[in-house]
Design an enzyme around this catalytic site. Structure first.
Site, PDB file in Angstrom:
ATOM      1  N   SER A 167     -66.238  69.790  18.276  1.00 53.36           N
ATOM      2  CA  SER A 167     -66.921  70.846  17.541  1.00 53.36           C
ATOM      3  C   SER A 167     -65.979  72.036  17.303  1.00 53.36           C
ATOM      4  O   SER A 167     -64.874  71.853  16.793  1.00 53.36           O
ATOM      5  CB  SER A 167     -68.179  71.256  18.310  1.00 53.36           C
ATOM      6  OG  SER A 167     -69.043  72.017  17.510  1.00 53.36           O
ATOM      7  N   ASP A 207     -71.957  66.448  15.192  1.00 52.72           N
ATOM      8  CA  ASP A 207     -71.140  67.087  16.233  1.00 52.72           C
ATOM      9  C   ASP A 207     -70.669  66.062  17.276  1.00 52.72           C
ATOM     10  O   ASP A 207     -71.439  65.238  17.762  1.00 52.72           O
ATOM     11  CB  ASP A 207     -72.014  68.144  16.907  1.00 52.72           C
ATOM     12  CG  ASP A 207     -71.263  69.094  17.802  1.00 52.72           C
ATOM     13  OD1 ASP A 207     -70.480  68.619  18.644  1.00 52.72           O
ATOM     14  OD2 ASP A 207     -71.455  70.312  17.660  1.00 52.72           O
TER      15      ASP A 207
END
Length: 288
Positions: A38, A161
């Protein structure tokens, strides 16, 4: 000896990692292997590109713009965070704060970016070769927070993510040949993550992306297991955890400049531990 660093991200709490990497640049500390999840993948990109303090603006200045993150974005585009603005308009070569792509691509360090396939739930580890000038899609994919953002499309595959599949990729770092690994967390090291919030979000995701929802519901468990493993490796001198002692109430989308600045400063100070860790040459072989 092959040294590695893991940055787990954590939304705007990732400013802590930005402070860690700025300290490393100031002290000319380098790594042979860098893996990010991320926001951690964005921190690593700027670090390998040699751009000190670049990431600071992406946490401390740009998030306060409506174009970056807002309900307006969510209504118009289906994503609270406009990743095309963050990793496109701002980061492209003619953007406001361009990523030094040539510096990144010529850096000899390995780079891995973790993402999760939205449909199959499989973990994807992108590499530096998956980047090209003005095409930073792998950073967008790794940063597509489920429910908050739509999944990001790369070559006919949708991604969420990376934290859904591998929130703390310590095993991957060692399986890729690292001997010693620095792990940046953006929560205090002894925090045990609760699955409660993830399970609620997973229920919202389950109808459209059932496999991604399963991963989201398991994220806290995987995080806790990986941190426990890292602590065991730390006790053996094979890893070191860099984590804030207190996050001052910050969450993933915190918009409190005083808190954000404090986290950056904590990251910069806490990074001093890395020098001592990497100067210790004695280590034993092991199997995970």
């Amino acid at each position: 000896m092959k040294t590695g660093i893991v940055d787990v991200g954590g939304g705007l709490r990732g400013i802590y990692g930005a402070g860690v990497f700025d300290y490393c640049m100031d002290k000319k500390i380098t790594f042979d292997y860098c893996i990010g999840v991320s926001a951690g993948s964005a921190n690593i990109a700027s670090f390998l590109a040699g751009q000190r303090k670049r990431n600071f603006a992406f946490y401390f200045e740009y998030p306060f713009r409506r174009k970056y993150m807002s309900l307006h974005n969510f209504i118009r585009k289906g994503s609270y965070i406009d990743l095309d603005y963050v990793y496109g308009a701002l980061s492209n070569e003619n953007g406001e704060n361009p990523l030094n792509y040539q510096g990144l691509i010529t850096n000899p360090a390995e780079m891995k970016v973790v993402a999760s396939e939205a449909v199959s739930g499989k973990i994807k580890y992108f590499e530096k070769t998956d980047l090209s000038q003005n095409n930073y899609g792998i950073l967008k994919a790794s940063s597509s927070i489920p429910v908050v953002c739509k999944p990001y499309l790369i070559e006919d595959t949708l991604y969420f993510d990376g934290a859904l599949g591998d929130p703390v990729p310590i095993r991957r770092a060692f399986s890729d040949g690292c001997d010693k690994v620095v792990v940046i967390l953006t929560k205090p090291r002894d925090v045990i993550r609760s699955p409660g919030k993830d399970e609620k979000l997973a229920r919202l995701l389950r109808h459209q992306y059932p496999e991604a929802a399963k991963n989201l519901a398991l994220r806290a468990k995987r995080y806790n297991e990986s941190v426990l493993l890292t602590k065991k490796l730390e006790a053996q001198g094979k890893a070191v955890i860099i984590a804030p002692d207190n996050i001052e109430g910050a969450d993933t989308l915190t918009k409190n400049k005083a808190v954000l600045h404090q986290l950056y400063q904590k990251g910069y100070r806490d990074a001093e531990k890395i020098e001592e860790f990497l100067n210790v040459q004695k280590y034993d072989s092991f199997v995970i």
